[in-house]
Design a protein around this motif. Structure first.
Motif, short mmCIF file in Angstrom:
data_model
loop_
_atom_site.label_atom_id
_atom_site.label_comp_id
_atom_site.label_asym_id
_atom_site.label_seq_id
_atom_site.Cartn_x
_atom_site.Cartn_y
_atom_site.Cartn_z
N PHE A 1 -3.91 -0.21 5.97
CA PHE A 1 -3.51 0.50 4.82
C PHE A 1 -2.42 0.09 3.75
CE2 PHE A 1 -2.82 4.19 1.68
CZ PHE A 1 -4.15 4.27 1.19
N SER A 2 -1.40 -0.11 4.50
CA SER A 2 -0.11 -0.54 3.55
C SER A 2 -0.09 -1.65 3.14
CB SER A 2 1.20 -0.34 4.56
OG SER A 2 1.50 1.17 4.67
N GLU A 3 -0.51 -2.74 3.95
CA GLU A 3 -0.63 -3.92 3.31
C GLU A 3 -1.66 -4.35 2.30
OE1 GLU A 3 -1.65 -6.24 7.01
OE2 GLU A 3 0.04 -5.89 8.07
N ASN A 4 -2.88 -3.34 2.37
CA ASN A 4 -3.71 -3.22 1.15
C ASN A 4 -3.04 -2.85 -0.03
OD1 ASN A 4 -6.13 -4.60 1.98
ND2 ASN A 4 -6.57 -2.99 3.09
N ILE A 5 -2.19 -1.63 0.25
CA ILE A 5 -1.50 -0.93 -1.05
C ILE A 5 -0.64 -2.11 -1.53
CG2 ILE A 5 0.03 0.85 -1.63
CD1 ILE A 5 -2.72 1.78 -1.37
N ASN A 6 0.19 -2.76 -0.72
CA ASN A 6 1.22 -3.77 -1.25
C ASN A 6 0.25 -4.84 -1.85
OD1 ASN A 6 3.35 -2.30 -0.26
ND2 ASN A 6 3.40 -3.43 1.69
N HIS A 7 -1.01 -5.21 -1.40
CA HIS A 7 -1.65 -6.35 -2.11
C HIS A 7 -1.99 -5.86 -3.73
CE1 HIS A 7 -3.81 -9.95 -2.20
NE2 HIS A 7 -5.02 -9.46 -2.39
N ILE A 8 -2.68 -4.65 -3.58
CA ILE A 8 -2.95 -4.00 -4.93
C ILE A 8 -1.83 -4.12 -5.76
CG2 ILE A 8 -3.77 -2.01 -5.86
CD1 ILE A 8 -5.36 -1.52 -3.55
N ALA A 9 -0.72 -3.52 -5.44
CA ALA A 9 0.51 -3.37 -6.35
C ALA A 9 0.93 -4.67 -6.79
CB ALA A 9 1.67 -2.82 -5.39
N GLU A 10 0.73 -5.76 -6.05
CA GLU A 10 1.16 -7.42 -6.29
C GLU A 10 0.13 -7.60 -7.50
OE1 GLU A 10 0.89 -9.55 -3.02
OE2 GLU A 10 2.91 -8.56 -2.11
N GLN A 11 -1.09 -7.45 -7.52
CA GLN A 11 -2.22 -7.76 -8.48
C GLN A 11 -1.70 -6.95 -9.43
OE1 GLN A 11 -6.34 -8.47 -6.59
NE2 GLN A 11 -5.15 -7.08 -5.01
N GLU A 12 -1.42 -5.73 -9.55
CA GLU A 12 -1.00 -4.94 -10.85
C GLU A 12 0.19 -5.56 -11.41
OE1 GLU A 12 -1.13 -2.08 -13.65
OE2 GLU A 12 -2.59 -2.33 -12.17
N LEU A 13 1.01 -5.95 -10.74
CA LEU A 13 2.29 -6.43 -11.39
C LEU A 13 2.05 -7.91 -12.04
CD1 LEU A 13 5.37 -6.42 -11.56
CD2 LEU A 13 5.41 -7.64 -9.32
N ASN A 14 1.20 -8.65 -11.32
CA ASN A 14 0.63 -9.82 -12.16
C ASN A 14 -0.11 -9.60 -13.40
OD1 ASN A 14 1.63 -11.24 -10.05
ND2 ASN A 14 -0.28 -11.56 -8.87
N PHE A 15 -1.00 -8.57 -13.37
CA PHE A 15 -1.59 -8.12 -14.68
C PHE A 15 -0.76 -7.85 -15.68
CE2 PHE A 15 -3.17 -4.41 -17.01
CZ PHE A 15 -4.27 -5.03 -17.82
N LEU A 16 0.36 -7.09 -15.24
CA LEU A 16 1.44 -6.47 -16.26
C LEU A 16 2.19 -7.62 -16.83
CD1 LEU A 16 2.71 -3.37 -14.64
CD2 LEU A 16 1.05 -3.49 -16.45
N GLU A 17 2.62 -8.55 -15.92
CA GLU A 17 3.17 -9.86 -16.30
C GLU A 17 2.30 -10.58 -17.33
OE1 GLU A 17 4.18 -11.90 -12.75
OE2 GLU A 17 6.15 -10.58 -12.43
N GLN A 18 1.08 -11.03 -17.21
CA GLN A 18 0.14 -11.57 -17.98
C GLN A 18 0.15 -10.89 -19.21
OE1 GLN A 18 -1.22 -14.53 -17.44
NE2 GLN A 18 -1.64 -14.37 -19.43
N GLU A 19 -0.06 -9.39 -19.12
CA GLU A 19 -0.08 -8.81 -20.46
C GLU A 19 0.99 -8.86 -21.45
OE1 GLU A 19 -2.21 -5.78 -21.67
OE2 GLU A 19 -3.23 -7.43 -20.99
N THR A 20 2.30 -9.04 -20.73
CA THR A 20 3.52 -9.20 -21.48
C THR A 20 3.65 -10.48 -21.91
OG1 THR A 20 4.57 -7.73 -19.78
CG2 THR A 20 6.12 -9.18 -20.97
#
Length: 204
Positions: free
Chosen positions: A165-184
């Motif tokens: 579960f934690s590895e999936n959560i971390n992977h999701i958080a990384e994808q969210e961070l990439n999305f935010l960086e692209q938005e910026t």
């Protein structure tokens, strides 16, 4: 969305510290108190992070005008509607089985956000998740005193479920961070273009 991502990370850190504390005590004093505590902590973490992921999805859909079906919105909100004795509509929170809830929210993350999982449901550790949920249910609703005993195998299954579960959560958080960086990056590009347009108008 950054605030929501921080909440997800803060929750992981909070429970992570508590789980480490329990594991350290379990190694020193392997008894059922610490084993039961581990099971309860991990399930509470899963429930908390699934809840946060649902709220994040609803917030994302609202901010980016992403249409979702009413039934999906209702399930993400975890609310059902009933008519009370006065004939008024009343909100009620409803429970979804943990195993189904995890599958549901991960499926919505794929469909709405295009996010992927690091660990699939075909991973053997997912079966450990299913087993751990059953152990928690057994602890919460015991029929025999023996059902309060947690075996070493069940402790190991719990930790396997935790890492899946934690590895999936971390992977999701990384994808969210990439999305935010692209938005910026996109916003900076739009701002630069706007500044150039204003400069051209001023010169003409």
């Amino acid at each position: 969305m950054t605030e929501s991502n921080n909440l997800l990370q803060d929750t992981s850190d909070l429970y992570g510290d508590e789980i480490i504390f329990v594991l350290e005590n379990l190694r020193v004093n392997p008894n059922d108190f610490w084993s039961r505590s581990l099971i309860r902590l991990c399930i509470s973490l899963f429930e908390a992070e699934v809840f946060i992921l649902k709220k994040n999805l609803l917030k994302y859909c609202k901010e980016y005008n992403v249409p979702i079906k009413p039934e999906i919105s209702t399930l993400l909100a975890g609310i059902k509607y009933e008519i009370n004795d006065n004939g008024k509509v009343a909100e009620r929170y409803f429970q979804i089985k943990m195993v189904s809830d995890i599958k549901f929210v991960f499926d919505q993350l794929r469909g709405i956000r295009g996010f992927t999982l690091k660990n699939k449901f075909s991973d053997s550790r997912w079966q450990c998740m299913e087993k751990t949920v059953k152990v928690r249910n057994r602890l919460v609703h015991p029929k025999l005193i023996e059902e309060q005993i947690v075996s070493e195998i069940e402790v190991n299954d719990c930790m396997s479920a935790y890492w899946w579960f934690s590895e999936n959560i971390n992977h999701i958080a990384e994808q969210e961070l990439n999305f935010l960086e692209q938005e910026t990056t996109n916003l900076k590009s739009k701002l630069k273009k706007l500044q150039l347009d204003i400069t051209k108008r001023q010169r003409s």
